[in-house]
Scaffold this active site. Structure first.
Site, PDB file in Angstrom:
ATOM      1  N   LYS A 237      10.452  67.445  -5.058  1.00 55.31           N
ATOM      2  CA  LYS A 237      11.311  68.410  -5.742  1.00 55.31           C
ATOM      3  C   LYS A 237      12.777  68.071  -5.501  1.00 55.31           C
ATOM      4  CE  LYS A 237       8.323  72.511  -5.537  1.00 55.31           C
ATOM      5  NZ  LYS A 237       8.250  72.740  -6.979  1.00 55.31           N
TER       6      LYS A 237
ATOM      7  N   ARG B 167      -2.899  74.520  -8.150  1.00 58.65           N
ATOM      8  CA  ARG B 167      -4.181  74.520  -8.867  1.00 58.65           C
ATOM      9  C   ARG B 167      -5.201  73.627  -8.178  1.00 58.65           C
ATOM     10  NH1 ARG B 167      -0.967  72.479 -14.100  1.00 58.65           N
ATOM     11  NH2 ARG B 167       0.661  73.537 -12.927  1.00 58.65           N
TER      12      ARG B 167
HETATM   13  N1  BES Z   1       5.186  76.289  -6.205  1.00 61.39           N
HETATM   14  C1  BES Z   1       5.564  75.698  -7.438  1.00 61.39           C
HETATM   15  C2  BES Z   1       5.912  76.729  -8.493  1.00 61.39           C
HETATM   16  C3  BES Z   1       7.211  77.447  -8.325  1.00 61.39           C
HETATM   17  C4  BES Z   1       8.397  76.809  -8.611  1.00 61.39           C
HETATM   18  C5  BES Z   1       7.226  78.765  -7.965  1.00 61.39           C
HETATM   19  C6  BES Z   1       9.587  77.497  -8.494  1.00 61.39           C
HETATM   20  C7  BES Z   1       8.412  79.458  -7.865  1.00 61.39           C
HETATM   21  C8  BES Z   1       9.596  78.827  -8.122  1.00 61.39           C
HETATM   22  C9  BES Z   1       4.444  74.827  -7.972  1.00 61.39           C
HETATM   23  O1  BES Z   1       3.658  74.204  -7.035  1.00 61.39           O
HETATM   24  C10 BES Z   1       5.065  73.783  -8.800  1.00 61.39           C
HETATM   25  O2  BES Z   1       5.761  72.975  -8.252  1.00 61.39           O
HETATM   26  N2  BES Z   1       4.819  73.809 -10.107  1.00 61.39           N
HETATM   27  C11 BES Z   1       5.382  72.877 -10.993  1.00 61.39           C
HETATM   28  C12 BES Z   1       4.320  72.463 -11.943  1.00 61.39           C
HETATM   29  C13 BES Z   1       4.695  71.281 -12.798  1.00 61.39           C
HETATM   30  C14 BES Z   1       4.809  70.030 -11.940  1.00 61.39           C
HETATM   31  C15 BES Z   1       3.649  71.097 -13.858  1.00 61.39           C
HETATM   32  C16 BES Z   1       6.529  73.568 -11.723  1.00 61.39           C
HETATM   33  O3  BES Z   1       6.432  74.753 -11.990  1.00 61.39           O
HETATM   34  O4  BES Z   1       7.540  72.913 -11.958  1.00 61.39           O
HETATM   35 MN    MN Z   2       4.478  72.306  -6.455  1.00 67.88          MN
END
Ligand code: BES
Ligand code: MN
Ligand code: ZN
Length: 498
Positions: free
Chosen positions: A281, A355
């Site tokens: 990230k 997931r």
């Molecule tokens: N934990 C995150 C989702 C999230 C992001 C929750 C920001 C709250 C605030 C999750 O694991 C994630 O990183 N999801 C990605 C999915 C994508 C790679 C398809 C996302 O939401 O960017």
């Molecule tokens: Mn994630």
């Protein structure tokens, strides 16, 4: 957190009551009630004086704390707006204003004149419930990692004079339900607020065992990575592969119902820190990814509330706990793993890890033949874009279950909004190299994440709550404890049906 006790009591003569803080609702533009006049007499006219000065507007949620006299140490005036417009949102503001005020005041007990609100039986009952919850959540402060934490709140006893519309027994039961819900919310907030270096998967497993020792109806087992490997949980284990912290599959079984009664199941995403893994990230706000176990925290909180209430249902609560980190052993984009269900998954983005842990937990749950399964997860940033922080995204493969959860959320003021789970979205998950991919492209990210989970939840009634927006606030930073109140209300409603 210091313990709070709740009491329901009919008070016939407000002037001769004995309390550190009498809480008096005030409607705008209405003549003072008998209770208000009696309290005013004790205070030598200062309530009337304050109202006449015009400093206190009786607008919804406004409060004014007055020094008392004799056995009544303080009087807290709480604005309720116009009597004709005292609807649910104003009732919520009323309860939350009391919660805030009592946290910041030194009173060790409070006596709330809720009968002054003129509500009917059911609304009074709802208000007792929400008031107790608001007060106990209002008292919560994060302390664990501060060298000079805020002092413990003074308040020990909350007494409510609910008025004639509601029996004392029902008022008491509602207050206790609200108290239990609030304790559960606070449990969830505390776990989620803890930093990732303390709240690891192993820490969560310890907390579960602690709960199991505290409540006789709760038994806890924790599956190690070795056991998960034997079960074929290749998807879940692909997430913890890059971390020095071993994953834990925490299973809490609550037996409050009949022997043959099918359990209600909860599954929480417990990513104790989500760095994104190899699909790292960006740095901004990455600290907030300690909250990525908010779903797990809400499962702990709901189990806590359930145990406090002793509801006559069976339940099984699973937390899929892991840390998502990059390393030489980490899963890479393009890797293909085999889930416990036998489906192969192409991991195109290691940041879509929630997931991956949930799908194996959902498969594992099949052995319980659950009455219904609800998973709770901070799953997608896309859900925050779609719904913001006010509503959790709700997906379900069963309309009745969806409606029950929506209703529970509305009643508990912990709301969800239903999103589509149409077959049409499934093709976004197609892969050339596996049965499905773990991401569905830029469109409808919250929906495709839910579609992924749906593929592992075909054997039972299932719903998914995407709480990415609801689980925490960014300023001031802190966990909300949602959706403990929704889930607790859902289980109370199920218990009431038998
Ligand atoms: N934990 C995150 C989702 C999230 C992001 C929750 C920001 C709250 C605030 C999750 O694991 C994630 O990183 N999801 C990605 C999915 C994508 C790679 C398809 C996302 O939401 O960017
Ligand atoms: Mn994630
Ligand atoms: Zn995540």
């Amino acid at each position: 957190m210091a313990t709070l006790s709740v009491y329901a009591r009919q008070v016939s003569d407000a002037g001769s009551a004995r309390t550190q803080c009498a809480v008096l609702p005030v409607f705008a533009g209405k003549q003072p009630t008998a209770t208000a006049r009696e309290l005013d007499k004790v205070l030598g006219g200062s309530i009337k004086a304050a109202l006449d000065l015009g400093d206190f507007s009786a607008e919804k949620g406004k409060t004014l704390l007055l020094p008392g006299n004799g056995a009544i140490k303080r009087v807290l005036l709480v604005g309720c707006g116009e009597a004709r417009k005292f609807d649910r949102p104003v009732q919520i503001a009323f309860c939350e204003a009391i919660g805030r005020s009592l946290r910041d005041c030194k009173a060790t007990d409070a006596l709330v004149y809720a009968g002054e609100l003129g509500l009917g039986e059911d609304d009074s009952e709802w208000l007792c419930d929400f008031l107790a919850r608001s007060v106990v959540t209002g008292l919560y402060r994060y302390r664990q990692t501060l060298s000079k934490p805020a002092a413990q709140p003074a308040l020990k006893r909350l007494t409510v004079n609910a008025g004639k519309a509601l029996s004392t027994a029902r008022a008491k039961a509602a207050l206790e339900a609200g108290l239990a819900t609030g304790l559960g919310v606070n449990t969830a907030r505390e776990l989620a607020n803890l930093p990732g270096n303390i709240c690891t998967p192993t820490y969560l497993a310890k907390e579960a065992r602690k709960l199991g020792r505290r409540y006789p109806k709760l038994s806890v087992k924790v599956l190690s990575e070795k056991q998960m490997k034997e079960l074929g949980m290749g998807s879940l284990l692909s997430v913890s592969a890059g971390s020095d912290q071993p994953a834990q599959l925490i299973v809490m079984e609550y037996k409050g119902g009949g022997k043959g009664a099918k359990p209600y199941a909860l599954v929480g995403k417990g990513i104790t820190f989500d760095s994104g893994g190899i699909s790292l990230k960006p740095g901004a706000k990455m600290d907030e990814m300690k909250f990525d176990m908010g779903g797990a925290a809400s499962v702990f909180g709901t189990v806590h509330a359930l145990c406090e209430l002793g509801l006559p249902v069976n339940a099984v609560a699973i937390v899929a706990a892991a840390e998502n980190m990059p390393s030489g052993r980490a899963t890479k984009p393009g890797d293909v793993v085999t889930s416990m269900a036998g489906k192969t998954i192409e991991i195109l983005n290691t940041d879509a890890e929630g997931r991956l842990v949930l799908c194996d937990a959902l498969t594992y749950l099949g052995r319980y033949k659950p009455a219904a399964v609800v998973d709770i997860a901070t799953l997608t940033g896309a859900c925050v874009v779609a719904l913001g922080s006010h509503a959790a995204g709700l997906y379900a493969n069963n309309d009745e279950l969806a409606d029950e959860l929506l209703a529970a959320g509305t009643t508990a003021h912990d709301r969800a909004w239903r999103m589509p789970l149409w077959e049409d979205y499934q093709k976004q998950l197609a892969s050339n190299f596996a049965d499905l991919a773990n991401i569905g492209g830029p469109e409808a990210g919250s929906v495709t994440a839910a579609c992924f989970l749906a593929r592992f939840a075909e054997d039972y009634r299932w719903a998914h709550l995407d709480i990415a927006g609801a689980a925490w606030n960014s300023s001031p930073k802190g966990a909300t404890g949602r959706p403990v109140a929704l889930l607790t209300r859902y289980l109370r409603d199920r218990a009431g049906k038998r």
